[in-house]
Write a protein that holds these residues in place. Structure first.
Motif, short mmCIF file in Angstrom:
data_model
loop_
_atom_site.label_atom_id
_atom_site.label_comp_id
_atom_site.label_asym_id
_atom_site.label_seq_id
_atom_site.Cartn_x
_atom_site.Cartn_y
_atom_site.Cartn_z
N VAL A 157 -3.01 7.59 9.15
CA VAL A 157 -3.37 7.95 7.77
C VAL A 157 -4.51 8.96 7.77
CG1 VAL A 157 -4.20 7.08 5.54
CG2 VAL A 157 -2.69 5.65 6.96
N PHE A 158 -4.28 10.05 7.08
CA PHE A 158 -5.36 11.02 6.87
C PHE A 158 -5.89 10.89 5.46
CE2 PHE A 158 -2.85 13.12 10.26
CZ PHE A 158 -3.86 13.19 11.20
N PHE A 159 -7.20 11.08 5.33
CA PHE A 159 -7.78 11.10 3.98
C PHE A 159 -8.68 12.33 3.84
CE2 PHE A 159 -11.98 9.35 5.20
CZ PHE A 159 -11.67 8.67 6.38
N GLY A 160 -8.90 12.71 2.59
CA GLY A 160 -9.74 13.89 2.33
C GLY A 160 -9.01 15.20 2.53
N ILE A 161 -7.73 15.17 2.76
CA ILE A 161 -7.02 16.44 2.99
C ILE A 161 -5.88 16.67 1.98
CG2 ILE A 161 -7.49 16.30 5.48
CD1 ILE A 161 -4.45 15.79 5.85
N ALA A 162 -5.53 15.65 1.24
CA ALA A 162 -4.39 15.77 0.32
C ALA A 162 -4.78 15.18 -1.03
CB ALA A 162 -3.16 15.07 0.90
N ASP A 163 -3.81 14.93 -1.89
CA ASP A 163 -4.14 14.37 -3.21
C ASP A 163 -4.47 12.89 -3.13
OD1 ASP A 163 -1.58 13.59 -2.57
OD2 ASP A 163 -0.76 13.92 -4.57
N LEU A 181 3.05 17.65 5.38
CA LEU A 181 2.12 17.12 4.39
C LEU A 181 1.63 18.23 3.47
CD1 LEU A 181 -0.13 14.75 6.58
CD2 LEU A 181 1.95 14.18 5.28
N ASP A 182 1.45 17.90 2.19
CA ASP A 182 0.83 18.84 1.25
C ASP A 182 -0.68 18.71 1.39
OD1 ASP A 182 3.10 19.96 0.14
OD2 ASP A 182 3.34 18.29 -1.28
N VAL A 183 -1.30 19.71 1.98
CA VAL A 183 -2.74 19.68 2.22
C VAL A 183 -3.42 20.63 1.24
CG1 VAL A 183 -4.55 20.17 3.91
CG2 VAL A 183 -2.42 19.05 4.64
N PHE A 184 -4.55 20.15 0.66
CA PHE A 184 -5.28 20.96 -0.32
C PHE A 184 -6.68 21.24 0.18
CE2 PHE A 184 -2.25 18.32 -2.68
CZ PHE A 184 -1.52 19.30 -3.33
N THR A 239 -8.38 24.83 7.40
CA THR A 239 -9.45 24.12 8.10
C THR A 239 -9.17 22.62 8.10
OG1 THR A 239 -10.98 25.81 7.36
CG2 THR A 239 -11.95 23.77 8.18
N LYS A 240 -8.66 22.12 7.00
CA LYS A 240 -8.35 20.68 6.93
C LYS A 240 -7.24 20.33 7.91
CE LYS A 240 -10.27 19.69 2.44
NZ LYS A 240 -10.88 18.39 2.25
N ALA A 244 0.84 -1.21 0.00
CA ALA A 244 0.00 0.00 0.00
C ALA A 244 0.86 1.25 0.00
CB ALA A 244 -0.93 -0.01 1.21
N ASP A 245 1.97 1.23 0.72
CA ASP A 245 2.84 2.41 0.78
C ASP A 245 3.38 2.80 -0.59
OD1 ASP A 245 3.02 3.38 3.53
OD2 ASP A 245 3.80 1.38 3.99
N GLU A 246 3.48 1.82 -1.48
CA GLU A 246 3.98 2.14 -2.84
C GLU A 246 2.85 2.21 -3.86
OE1 GLU A 246 6.19 -0.46 -1.21
OE2 GLU A 246 7.07 1.42 -0.49
N PHE A 247 1.62 1.96 -3.41
CA PHE A 247 0.52 1.84 -4.38
C PHE A 247 -0.14 3.18 -4.69
CE2 PHE A 247 -3.92 0.94 -5.57
CZ PHE A 247 -3.72 0.08 -6.63
N PHE A 248 -0.43 3.96 -3.64
CA PHE A 248 -1.15 5.23 -3.84
C PHE A 248 -0.13 6.33 -4.15
CE2 PHE A 248 -3.75 2.67 -0.93
CZ PHE A 248 -4.88 2.53 -1.73
N LEU A 249 -0.18 6.84 -5.38
CA LEU A 249 0.90 7.73 -5.85
C LEU A 249 0.47 9.19 -5.97
CD1 LEU A 249 2.37 5.39 -8.62
CD2 LEU A 249 3.09 5.63 -6.23
N GLY A 250 -0.80 9.45 -6.15
CA GLY A 250 -1.23 10.84 -6.34
C GLY A 250 -2.72 10.89 -6.58
N LEU A 251 -3.19 12.02 -7.12
CA LEU A 251 -4.61 12.22 -7.35
C LEU A 251 -5.13 11.19 -8.36
CD1 LEU A 251 -6.93 14.22 -6.62
CD2 LEU A 251 -6.31 15.47 -8.70
#
Lengths: 286, 791
Positions: free
Chosen positions: A216-222, A251-254, A263-264, A149-156
């Protein structure tokens, strides 16, 4: 909102699906539950030349116990995950998070593998897979391979899947005794993509700290992202407020329409502190 | 009224929660919605819409699209203009209002993102959409004018060069000595600025139309998902240059309207024009994306308001300044001025108010047109006034309920009028507030809030006292020159089997119109409701009338139904009396029979009477010419509107760390006059409350700086869902209106009118100890965090 026309083929086996994809070229798409793909087609955001329906490949469906892990077929529906005794017993993080995946109608059709392969930044299952250190089983023209998993999710919406490669199974190691999980998300309505979410696994206690931590955070980055700063603080035994204070460091937060970047970051910190507080309260009670 | 008060006799339906006769059909999937209809030789339309908020159209190249498989025709604005004249959305009684002619499809300049520019007509919607991708339009982007305040600046680009500014309409009101009241010694004055975002109606069934032009008869039939068939008939005839009688509008089942489906839309009008040009049926069904980009939007106000109470807590003055953005055109034929007009007309309406000043500016901007949506203007007027009441209560150390008690118009003070000239009768503000406080157990709830605050839990209570404009007279639209009927008509006839057939000009949008019509007719005619057959929505069949809007169906169409049924009843009794050689007053109707009035002993079944009249007229007494059909029309006279009133409360918990608002309780006490069907009234109120909560917490059309709508999907535009909603407790105070015999007022919009203010006040009550205040809707978690200074 009508999709453009496309060819449709139904594959009987994973191998056949991959062969069909190879024939059709890069513009073919695998169709599983269709809960994201069909909407994209109707918006004409995607205009594939061919849909390869993998929905009837029985070998890709179901949850099996293997050595130290659960192996979840990519076609397993969210509703089946939610109803699974094995999942409830061995992967309580997934068992909790699955109820936050969209709405019942979507959980009835949407698939676990589809969610992992799409890799939506705000989706729960990729975050859980990352927190649990899952291994993705892929099948391509050159045969099967496994990606952590650490190598699987690469970006948006970007993963390690090569064009024409099919996610067949997700293997999730059963956490060791003494490990515990945390999960929380903030969505404006139940079932919406989260403004911010947290999926975490904490290793067994070692003094004030932890053997290991996967935050792990979700919904805050790519994409679903681990927080190395928070993990280090937790392992070192820092207080929940201190861990939370560094939750999104580095972390790069969007931001999005519902929550700006600041806010995120704030939400990520609040979620982490609350879950650490809860775990600490529960452990102290025992 | 004897008929309606004898609840214990058979066929008493008025006032009972009778199940809707059409519910079974809809649940069987046998609805007759526009998209269910398939006509021979029918084509499908799709529209290319402007991607720019403001752009000059330099060139349209549709050659490639025309040669696509399945494509029958491609029309641009100039093509449609050959057969259809543009429309102007102003009302003469809103003096000074201006809006340039609006074409069905944009010509020369596109003025909002989503404005239809080119139409493709093809054998299927998919083929039409394929062709859209092949059309090339060359645009010269113009500066978009999106912010309504900036649009009023002298240097702002003008959306319509022929006008000297972007101002559509301005109105001022001044009554009493406002300045003196604010300057008075001992006055408590509060001032707040409010922002109300844009939202929209989100009907489950989108707008839909089939245009079917028959050149053999020069007749155009429009199968329509809409609220006001006769209005559309007049609009279509006028702009397609056809005799009105050659246009037929048929609205059968409608999957929600909420004010969205009562306006003139370019895409629908172009579909009608295309059918006339092609001499074939053409269907257009808006998809969800184009619904967001083309259905009217609602609200969009920026308001500064202040109010004062004297040392005793008596309201002395209110002042309000409202700027509202309406998109690039005032919408035809109702205009986009009514929303703001209602805001300044209704602010402060529940209270004794000696002095009032208001200024309204209605402003053009490059966004989707704004127009009347459920509870037009009311949610704004109520939220502003009730927000000020709570702030004044806090500032003067009074309980919010107590301050309202001090200032509400007294229940024995009617008829009376507001400073704005609104005329009130038969209202019950005091009774509603007391019943509300009792229903919610206000004191216990207050104590619970105070106790929990000590534990760091932030809960708040919000109260609202409100009015609602219902049952409008011709003073609403007709006086301003619009082809909009304020009266409705009903007809009722007895067939040879003894069954009752009724038709009415009010329409069924899913709210239960046909149920109440059947209830009224069945009770007056003394028949089982299953023998009453209702037709609405077809201009070729039903009497002429206004349709569904402004909470008028029950009060106006229902009264017409009542009067028509009473007339037929008298005709039947007269016929029966002649046959039975007695007097009509000795007879009554009950369970499908003519009966003896005193003993209810059956004398002759309605079916026998009908068969005798229709088949064996020779057996009737000499000279008797029975009419087994009657019709009546009804309009409200003496009052411009029939106001209703109510009181509402919301109970919420705010999480100050996340800004999330949890709804814990919602209570409504409403006075809709005579209740025809309590279940339908209650569901209207509940649905209205949910839409009001949507505006307060969730729904907003979000735009980029350059006028791009950012959230035109159901995933991004948040409507309230069942999981966020709560039980909504409802009670009634019943004060029948003096303007009709039935006494029914409207009920359709009250929930939407009051709920936003109640929720906002509850949130502010929760936030008050934290020193934060919300005055922007929707109150999103992030906005609450900002108000708290957390982000």
């Amino acid at each position: 909102m009508k999709s453009s026309s496309f060819a449709y083929r139904r594959a009987a086996t994973a191998e056949e699906a991959v062969a069909l994809a190879r024939e059709a070229g890069e513009d073919a798409r695998f169709l599983a539950g269709g809960q994201s793909l069909l909407a994209a087609l109707n918006f004409r955001l995607d205009e594939p030349c061919m849909l390869i329906d993998i929905g009837r490949i029985g070998a890709l469906r179901g949850i099996r116990r293997v050595e130290g892990a659960l192996k979840i077929g990519a076609l397993t529906r969210h509703a089946e995950i939610a109803a699974s005794v094995e999942i409830a017993k061995h992967l309580p993080l997934v068992a909790q998070a699955i109820h936050e995946v969209a709405h019942p109608a979507i959980r009835n059709r949407g698939t676990f593998g589809g969610s992992i392969a799409l890799a939506d930044a705000a989706a729960e299952m990729p975050a859980c897979a990352l927190a649990l250190g899952a291994r993705m089983h892929l099948l391509g023209p050159d045969g099967p391979r496994r990606v952590a998993a650490d190598e699987f999710f690469l970006g948006l919406y970007e993963t390690a899947l090569e064009p024409g490669e099919l996610l067949t199974h997700v293997e999730i190691p059963i956490p060791p005794a003494g490990a515990c999980h945390g999960f929380a998300e903030l969505a404006r309505r139940r079932g919406d993509y989260a403004m911010a979410g947290l999926a975490m696994m904490l290793g067994p206690r070692t003094g004030a700290g932890r053997d290991w931590a996967r935050i792990v955070f979700f919904g805050i980055a790519d994409r679903a992202v681990r927080s190395p700063s928070a993990e280090a603080a937790i392992v070192a035994g820092a207080a929940p407020e201190e861990c939370a204070a560094c939750a999104t460091d580095g972390l790069d937060v969007f931001g999005d329409m519902n929550a700006a970047e600041s806010t995120k970051r704030h939400y990520a910190a609040v979620l982490l502190r609350r879950e650490l507080d809860r775990i600490s309260d529960e452990e102290n009670r025992v | 009224m004897s008929v309606t008060t004898r609840y214990d006799r058979p066929n008493s339906y008025i006032g009972k929660s009778v199940p809707r006769p059409n519910a079974v059909r809809l649940l069987h999937g046998r609805g007759r919605y526009v998209d269910d209809k398939v006509l021979p030789r029918m084509l499908h339309a799709a529209f290319l819409r402007s991607p720019h908020a403001h752009a000059r159209i330099l060139r349209i190249d549709a050659a490639a699209a025309r040669s696509m498989p399945g494509v029958v025709a491609v029309f641009d604005g100039n093509d449609i203009a050959q057969v259809m004249t543009p429309w102007v959305g102003v009302l003469t009684h809103l003096s000074g209002m201006r809006s340039p002619p609006q074409p069905a499809l944009a010509r020369d300049v596109a003025r909002w993102q989503g404005e239809p520019v080119v139409m493709v007509v093809a054998h299927s919607r998919a083929a039409a959409e394929d062709a859209l991708e092949r059309i090339e339009v060359e645009y010269e982007p113009l500066v978009p004018v999106c912010d309504m305040q900036a649009a009023l600046a002298p240097e702002a680009p003008r959306i319509h060069p022929e006008l000297d500014s972007n101002l559509c309409w301005e109105r001022k009101i001044e009554v009493g000595d406002v300045d003196a009241a604010f300057a008075a010694q001992g006055a408590t004055v509060v001032e707040r600025s409010f922002t109300f975002g844009r939202h929209t109606g989100v009907t489950l069934e989108p707008r839909a139309v089939i245009a079917d032009y028959d050149p053999a008869e020069d007749r155009l039939t429009m199968h329509y998902s809409g609220q006001a068939p006769h209005m559309m008939q007049a609009v279509i005839a006028r702009h397609l240059n056809m005799p009105e009688a050659r246009v037929r509008v048929v609205a059968q089942d409608v999957g929600g309207s909420f004010g969205i489906k009562i306006h003139t839309y370019g895409d629908e009008m172009a579909t009608l024009a295309a059918s006339k040009l092609l001499r074939r049926p053409v269907k257009f069904v808006a998809d969800r994306l184009e619904s967001f980009q083309s259905d009217i939007h609602a609200r969009d106000h920026r308001i500064t308001a202040r109010a004062a109470i004297d040392g005793e807590g008596r309201l002395t003055a209110v002042e309000i300044d409202d700027i509202t953005g309406i998109g690039p055109y005032s919408v035809y034929p109702r205009s986009s001025g009514i929303e703001g007009n209602q805001v300044i007309n209704l602010t402060g309406a529940p209270y004794d108010l000696p002095a009032y000043r208001a200024r309204l500016r209605v402003v053009f901007q490059n966004k989707v047109p704004m127009c009347q949506y459920r509870a037009v203007g009311h949610p704004i007027a109520m939220a502003v006034m009730e927000g000020l009441m709570d702030e004044m209560a806090a500032a003067s150390g009074r309980d919010p309920a107590e301050l309202r008690r001090l200032n509400l118009r007294a229940d024995d003070s009617y008829p009376s009028a507001s400073p704005q000239g609104m005329r009130f009768a038969d209202l019950s503000h005091q009774a509603c507030l007391e019943k509300l406080l009792d229903l919610m157990d206000y004191k216990t709830l207050r104590a619970e809030c105070d106790r929990l605050r000590q534990q760091g839990v932030y809960r708040g209570i919000g109260l609202v006292s409100m009015v609602e404009v219902t049952n409008p007279s011709p003073m609403f639209y007709g006086v301003g020159g619009a082809p909009i009927a304020a009266q409705d008509g009903a007809s009722v006839r007895l067939d040879a089997s003894g069954a009752v057939h009724v038709s009415n000009s009010i329409t069924e949008q899913g709210q239960g119109t046909e149920a109440i019509l059947a209830q009224i007719a069945a009770e007056v005619m003394g028949v089982d409701i299953s023998t009453v057959h209702v037709v609405t929505g077809d201009t070729a069949v039903v009497p002429y009338g206004g349709g569904t809007w402004a909470s008028r169906g029950a009060g106006i169409g229902g009264e017409a139904m009542y009067q028509a049924a009473r007339a037929l009843r008298q005709q039947i009794l007269a016929t029966a009396a002649a046959i039975l050689q007695t007097r009509p007053e000795k007879l009554d109707l009950c369970e499908g029979q003519v009966v003896d009035a005193d003993s209810l002993e059956p004398r002759i079944p309605l079916s026998d009477l009908a068969r005798m009249v229709y088949y064996r007229g020779n057996e009737l007494p000499e000279g008797l010419q029975p009419e087994l059909i009657a019709s009546r029309h009804f309009k409200v006279s003496d009052y411009p509107f029939v106001f209703t009133n109510g009181a509402m409360a919301s109970y919420v918990e705010v999480d100050p760390e996340t800004g999330m608002v949890k709804l814990l309780g919602h209570w409504v006490v409403e006075d809709v006059g005579t209740i025809l069907n309590e279940k339908l009234v209650d569901e209207q109120i509940r649905g209205g409350v949910v839409q009001g909560i949507g505006g307060a917490l969730f729904e907003e059309c979000l735009y980029s700086q350059d006028g791009q709508l950012l959230n035109a999907t159901m995933a991004d535009y948040l409507v309230p869902m069942a999981s966020e909603m709560l039980d909504i407790h409802i009670a009634h105070v019943v004060t029948p209106t003096r303007t009709s015999e039935l006494g029914a007022k409207g009920a359709g919009e009250a929930g939407t009118a009051g709920a936003p203010g109640a929720v906002m006040n509850a949130v502010n009550d929760a936030l008050r100890p934290l020193g934060a205040h919300m005055a922007q809707m929707p109150m999103t978690p992030e906005r609450i965090l900002r108000a708290l200074g957390r982000v």
